[in-house]
Design a protein around this motif. Structure first.
Motif, mmCIF file in Angstrom:
data_model
loop_
_atom_site.group_PDB
_atom_site.id
_atom_site.type_symbol
_atom_site.label_atom_id
_atom_site.label_comp_id
_atom_site.label_asym_id
_atom_site.label_seq_id
_atom_site.Cartn_x
_atom_site.Cartn_y
_atom_site.Cartn_z
ATOM 1 N N THR B 175 100.434 -46.682 27.502
ATOM 2 C CA THR B 175 101.873 -46.777 27.272
ATOM 3 C C THR B 175 102.641 -46.192 28.447
ATOM 4 O OG1 THR B 175 101.374 -46.476 24.944
ATOM 5 C CG2 THR B 175 103.672 -46.255 25.590
ATOM 6 N N VAL B 176 103.613 -46.955 28.924
ATOM 7 C CA VAL B 176 104.390 -46.509 30.085
ATOM 8 C C VAL B 176 105.878 -46.659 29.802
ATOM 9 C CG1 VAL B 176 102.650 -47.071 31.843
ATOM 10 C CG2 VAL B 176 104.260 -48.836 31.075
ATOM 11 N N SER B 177 106.680 -45.967 30.567
ATOM 12 C CA SER B 177 108.123 -46.211 30.580
ATOM 13 C C SER B 177 108.522 -46.428 32.044
ATOM 14 C CB SER B 177 108.875 -45.039 29.947
ATOM 15 O OG SER B 177 108.512 -43.836 30.586
ATOM 16 N N PRO B 178 109.692 -47.039 32.268
ATOM 17 C CA PRO B 178 110.072 -47.344 33.651
ATOM 18 C C PRO B 178 110.267 -46.073 34.474
ATOM 19 C CG PRO B 178 111.425 -48.568 32.082
ATOM 20 C CD PRO B 178 110.653 -47.560 31.294
ATOM 21 N N LEU B 193 103.323 -56.666 36.904
ATOM 22 C CA LEU B 193 102.775 -55.316 36.757
ATOM 23 C C LEU B 193 102.401 -55.020 35.300
ATOM 24 C CD1 LEU B 193 102.330 -53.139 38.846
ATOM 25 C CD2 LEU B 193 104.574 -52.207 38.327
ATOM 26 N N LEU B 194 103.220 -55.542 34.381
ATOM 27 C CA LEU B 194 103.005 -55.256 32.965
ATOM 28 C C LEU B 194 102.027 -56.230 32.312
ATOM 29 C CD1 LEU B 194 106.643 -54.344 31.896
ATOM 30 C CD2 LEU B 194 104.738 -52.786 32.301
ATOM 31 N N CYS B 246 97.782 -33.470 41.604
ATOM 32 C CA CYS B 246 98.597 -34.316 42.488
ATOM 33 C C CYS B 246 99.482 -33.482 43.394
ATOM 34 C CB CYS B 246 99.458 -35.283 41.684
ATOM 35 S SG CYS B 246 100.774 -34.541 40.711
ATOM 36 N N GLN B 247 99.763 -34.041 44.591
ATOM 37 C CA GLN B 247 100.749 -33.421 45.468
ATOM 38 C C GLN B 247 102.077 -33.373 44.731
ATOM 39 O OE1 GLN B 247 100.634 -35.842 48.985
ATOM 40 N NE2 GLN B 247 98.619 -35.111 49.575
ATOM 41 N N VAL B 248 102.868 -32.344 45.012
ATOM 42 C CA VAL B 248 104.095 -32.143 44.236
ATOM 43 C C VAL B 248 105.199 -33.113 44.634
ATOM 44 C CG1 VAL B 248 103.561 -29.730 43.772
ATOM 45 C CG2 VAL B 248 104.961 -30.323 45.750
ATOM 46 N N THR B 249 105.062 -33.740 45.826
ATOM 47 C CA THR B 249 106.066 -34.714 46.252
ATOM 48 C C THR B 249 105.361 -35.909 46.872
ATOM 49 O OG1 THR B 249 106.223 -33.623 48.411
ATOM 50 C CG2 THR B 249 107.848 -33.003 46.752
ATOM 51 N N GLY B 250 106.058 -37.035 46.932
ATOM 52 C CA GLY B 250 105.484 -38.218 47.552
ATOM 53 C C GLY B 250 106.570 -39.230 47.848
ATOM 54 N N GLY B 251 106.254 -40.175 48.738
ATOM 55 C CA GLY B 251 107.282 -41.087 49.214
ATOM 56 C C GLY B 251 107.111 -42.538 48.808
ATOM 57 N N TYR B 252 106.163 -42.826 47.895
ATOM 58 C CA TYR B 252 105.994 -44.212 47.467
ATOM 59 C C TYR B 252 106.940 -44.537 46.320
ATOM 60 C CZ TYR B 252 101.656 -44.099 50.185
ATOM 61 O OH TYR B 252 100.731 -43.979 51.185
ATOM 62 N N LEU B 253 107.042 -45.854 46.044
ATOM 63 C CA LEU B 253 107.897 -46.312 44.944
ATOM 64 C C LEU B 253 107.395 -45.764 43.615
ATOM 65 C CD1 LEU B 253 108.444 -50.133 45.623
ATOM 66 C CD2 LEU B 253 110.199 -48.359 45.629
ATOM 67 N N GLN B 254 108.286 -45.137 42.864
ATOM 68 C CA GLN B 254 107.912 -44.571 41.562
ATOM 69 C C GLN B 254 108.242 -45.606 40.503
ATOM 70 O OE1 GLN B 254 109.832 -40.690 41.358
ATOM 71 N NE2 GLN B 254 108.590 -39.936 43.083
ATOM 72 N N VAL B 255 107.222 -46.436 40.162
ATOM 73 C CA VAL B 255 107.528 -47.599 39.338
ATOM 74 C C VAL B 255 107.413 -47.336 37.837
ATOM 75 C CG1 VAL B 255 107.105 -49.336 41.103
ATOM 76 C CG2 VAL B 255 105.182 -48.496 39.742
ATOM 77 N N LEU B 256 106.454 -46.505 37.436
ATOM 78 C CA LEU B 256 106.239 -46.294 36.000
ATOM 79 C C LEU B 256 105.874 -44.841 35.734
ATOM 80 C CD1 LEU B 256 104.014 -49.445 35.273
ATOM 81 C CD2 LEU B 256 106.372 -49.112 34.457
ATOM 82 N N GLN B 257 105.999 -44.450 34.471
ATOM 83 C CA GLN B 257 105.572 -43.116 34.058
ATOM 84 C C GLN B 257 104.697 -43.279 32.815
ATOM 85 O OE1 GLN B 257 106.372 -40.064 35.542
ATOM 86 N NE2 GLN B 257 104.986 -39.083 34.083
ATOM 87 N N LEU B 258 103.472 -42.760 32.864
ATOM 88 C CA LEU B 258 102.581 -42.837 31.700
ATOM 89 C C LEU B 258 103.016 -41.831 30.645
ATOM 90 C CD1 LEU B 258 98.904 -42.903 33.049
ATOM 91 C CD2 LEU B 258 100.126 -44.753 31.928
ATOM 92 N N GLU B 259 102.970 -42.255 29.383
ATOM 93 C CA GLU B 259 103.176 -41.312 28.296
ATOM 94 C C GLU B 259 101.989 -40.334 28.285
ATOM 95 O OE1 GLU B 259 106.077 -41.633 25.972
ATOM 96 O OE2 GLU B 259 106.502 -42.554 27.902
ATOM 97 N N ASN B 279 104.847 -51.464 28.060
ATOM 98 C CA ASN B 279 106.130 -50.796 28.320
ATOM 99 C C ASN B 279 106.840 -50.530 26.996
ATOM 100 O OD1 ASN B 279 108.516 -49.868 29.301
ATOM 101 N ND2 ASN B 279 109.020 -51.693 30.492
ATOM 102 N N ILE B 280 107.173 -49.265 26.737
ATOM 103 C CA ILE B 280 107.835 -48.963 25.468
ATOM 104 C C ILE B 280 109.354 -49.039 25.572
ATOM 105 C CG2 ILE B 280 106.051 -47.600 24.354
ATOM 106 C CD1 ILE B 280 107.745 -45.135 25.406
ATOM 107 N N HIS B 281 109.874 -49.090 26.797
ATOM 108 C CA HIS B 281 111.339 -49.210 26.945
ATOM 109 C C HIS B 281 111.642 -50.443 27.791
ATOM 110 C CE1 HIS B 281 111.660 -45.235 25.305
ATOM 111 N NE2 HIS B 281 110.918 -44.737 26.266
#
Lengths: 234, 282
Positions: B175-178, B193-194, B246-259, B279-281
Motif C-alpha cells: 500500500t502506497v500514497s503519493p 508505476l501503479l 537510509c541516508q537522511v536526504t536525497g535528490g531523486y524524485l519522491q514518487v510514493l510513500q509506503l504505508e 494506491n490508497i489515495h
C-alpha cells in the motif's frame, strides 16, 4: 500578505515547510520558534529550502498549519554567535584531484580555480547524505562543477568535493559522485561528545591550504584527541 | 555471556534506533521489520533494553553461558536449542551453557532474536543499533562476546504466546500514497508505476532497489528529507525504497510513500521477489 511558504505532508507524522523562492528565512531563528510550538522530542531538520518536522506520533495537518502560521518567517533577531571556521585542505598529488581531468591538466587553470576557492567564504546550510556531511553554499558560479556521470565507487574520508554549486567534506569512505579537489585531515563530526559537530548551521567556513607534512601533523593530533579547530568570531 | 560461534549472514544488533540525530546526517537505523521487533519486545519486555539480533537469511549460532529467556519473531527460521527444534513467537528458557542456533530463514528475509536481558554493547548517539562508522561493527563476527544482565534467572518457562498476525510477511500488494513529487509524473507514468510488477533487484539495510519501466527526464532537484518507506525514482528508471539505514536526504524524485505495514512486508522480500503497489489515495 500572501503566504511565502507551504506545508507539505509526507506521512501522518512527517511534515515539511517549503519556502518559496525569494524567501530566505533565518533557519536558526525559525527552528527556535518551531521548537517552542511543537512537542519536546520532535525532530527538526532542514535542507536548503525546507524545514522538516518529524513527530514521534501522528500529528494533524490542521494543527501544524495553525501553529506554523504564528511564526513570522521574515523575523529579524539576534542569532547566536556566528563563527568563521578555518578548515585545512591539502592539494598534494597523493590525493585524487579531478581538476586535472576537468582542465586537461592545465596548471594555470587548476591554480586559478584553487585561488578563487581559497578566497571564498562558505556557509554551512545543513548536514545530510552521511553522518557529519555538511552542505556548504557560497561557491562562485564559475567554480560550479557538474557531478560525475558515473559516481566513483570509493571516495576517501576527508575528500573535499564539489557537486554543482555545493561543497562538502566526506566524513567517511563512501561511494561519491562529486568532483574531488583535495583532502581535509580534520573530521567534522565525532560520535562521542556533545555537541558532536563544531560547525553549526549558519556558521562560515574558509579553507586554507596545508602541505602534506602539515596534513599528517593535523591528522595525528586529531587521532590523539588534542586538535582544536580554529575560528574567528564573525 | 553470549559467545558468537557462528555469525550467520550479517546479523546485527538493533534497538529502536537513533531518533533525534538526523539533523547531523545520522541515519535512523533500528530494525528493518518494526512489526517483528515490537512483537519480540511485547513477548519479552525489558525496561532497560529493547535490543534484538536482526538475522538475515542465515542466523547465528550462540553459546549462552547463563540461563536466559528468549524468543524468535519475524521471518520463519529453523531454531534449535541444544539440538531441539523450537517454534517461532514463543518464549523459551535456555538453561546454563546452551547452544542456540538459528539456521536458514525458510520464508521471507529477516528474523529477530530477543533475549530477556540487558545486552552489553557500545551505546553511541544514544543507541546500540549497528551502523558503521558510528558503531565499530557492521555485523557480528565469530568470537564476539556480548555480556548480558538477565532478569529471567529463576523464572519458570513461560508459555506466553500472543496471537501473531504474520500475513504481512508474504504480502505482495504493497500500500502506497503519493509522494511529494508524484505530480511531476505524467498520468501515463503514474498509471504504469501503479499497474506494473516490480522485481526486487538488490537490497540491503539502506534500501531496496526495484525494477520499473517508467522513464523520466527528471529535473535537477535539491536534496530533500528522505525517510524509511519513501519510494524514489531515479533517472535510470529504478525505484529506490528507503529503509532503516537510509541516508537522511536525497535528490531523486519522491514518487510514493509506503504505508508502515507495507514497509514491513517489503523488508521481508528477497532479491528476485515481485510485488505491486496499491494506491490508497488516488
Amino acid at each position: 500578505m500572501s503566504k511565502d511558504y507551504k506545508i507539505l505532508k509526507i506521512t501522518p507524522s512527517v511534515y515539511s515547510l517549503h519556502f518559496m523562492e525569494g524567501l530566505k528565512p533565518s533557519i536558526e531563528l525559525s527552528i527556535l520558534e518551531l521548537r517552542k510550538l511543537f512537542p519536546a522530542g520532535t525532530e527538526i531538520t532542514n535542507t536548503f529550502n525546507r524545514i522538516n518536522l518529524i513527530f514521534h506520533n501522528e500529528y494533524q495537518m490542521d494543527d501544524v498549519v495553525s501553529k506554523v502560521s504564528e511564526i513570522d518567517f521574515n523575523m529579524k533577531g539576534a542569532e547566536g554567535q556566528k563563527r568563521t571556521w578555518k578548515i585545512p585542505i591539502c592539494f598534494d598529488s597523493i590525493f585524487p584531484n579531478d581538476l586535472v581531468e576537468i582542465y586537461d591538466g592545465n596548471p594555470q587553470k587548476i591554480n586559478a580555480y584553487r585561488a578563487v576557492f581559497l578566497a571564498t567564504t562558505f556557509r554551512l546550510e545543513w548536514y545530510g547524505f552521511l553522518p557529519g556531511f555538511g552542505y556548504l553554499s557560497g561557491l562562485p558560479k564559475e567554480l560550479h562543477l557538474d557531478r560525475k556521470r558515473n559516481p566513483s565507487p570509493l571516495t576517501r574520508k576527508g575528500t573535499v568535493g564539489v557537486g554543482g554549486a555545493q561543497v562538502g567534506v566526506y566524513p567517511q569512505d563512501s561511494p561519491g559522485g562529486w568532483q574531488n579537489l583535495g583532502n581535509c585531515p580534520l573530521p567534522w563530526i565525532n560520535f562521542l561528545e556533545k555537541p558532536y559537530v563544531f560547525i553549526t548551521v549558519g556558521d562560515s567556513v574558509r579553507f586554507y591550504e596545508v602541505d602534506l607534512t602539515t596534513h599528517k601533523k593535523i591528522a595525528l593530533s586529531v587521532k590523539r584527541g588534542n586538535y582544536q579547530p580554529n575560528y574567528e568570531d564573525a | 555471556m553470549i559467545i558468537v560461534e557462528s555469525p550467520g549472514y550479517c546479523t546485527t544488533l538493533q534497538d529502536k534506533g537513533r531518533f533525534g540525530f538526523r539533523h547531523l546526517g545520522v541515519p535512523l537505523a533500528g530494525p528493518m521489520d518494526r512489526q517483528a521487533f515490537v512483537l519480540a519486545n511485547s513477548l519479552l519486555p525489558h525496561e532497560m533494553d529493547s535490543c534484538v539480533f536482526e538475522c538475515t537469511l542465515i542466523g547465528p549460532r550462540f553459546r549462552l553461558e547463563k540461563k536466559v529467556r528468549f524468543v524468535v519473531t519475524g521471518a520463519p527460521i529453523s531454531v534449535l536449542l541444544n539440538g531441539v527444534e523450537l517454534t517461532m513467537n514463543k518464549v523459551y528458557t535456555a538453561p546454563d551453557n546452551s547452544i542456540l542456533e538459528l539456521r536458514k530463514v525458510l520464508k521471507g528475509m529477516r528474523s529477530y532474536l530477543r533475549f530477556e536481558a540487558e545486552l552489553i554493547s557500545p551505546v553511541v548517539l544514544e543507541s546500540k543499533s549497528f551502523y558503521t562508522p558510528i558503531t565499530p561493527q557492521k555485523c557480528i563476527a565469530k568470537g564476539d562476546i556480548f555480556p548480558y544482565l538477565s532478569t529471567s534467572v529463576g523464572i519458570e518457562k513461560s508459555n506466553a504466546q500472543l496471537r501473531v498476525n504474520d500475513g504481512y510477511l508474504l504480502a505482495t500488494k504493497l500500500t502506497v500514497s503519493p509522494g511529494l513529487d508524484w505530480g511531476l509524473l505524467t498520468n501515463e507514468q503514474q498509471d504504469l508505476l501503479l499497474s506494473e510488477t516490480h522485481m526486487v533487484e538488490a537490497q540491503n539495510r539502506m534500501g531496496y532497489r526495484l525494477s520499473s519501466k517508467v522513464k523520466v527526464n527528471a529535473p535537477a532537484l535539491l536534496s530533500q528529507l528522505v525517510i524509511p518507506g519513501m519510494v524514489q525514482l531515479t533517472p535510470g528508471g529504478k525505484l529506490l525504497v528507503a529503509t532503516a539505514d537510509c541516508q537522511v536526504t536525497g535528490g531523486y524524485l519522491q514518487v510514493l510513500q509506503l504505508e508502515i505495514t507495507s514497509l514491513n512486508s517489503l523488508v521481508q522480500k528477497r532479491e528476485g521477489d515481485v510485488l505491486t503497489f496499491r494506491n490508497i489515495h488516488p
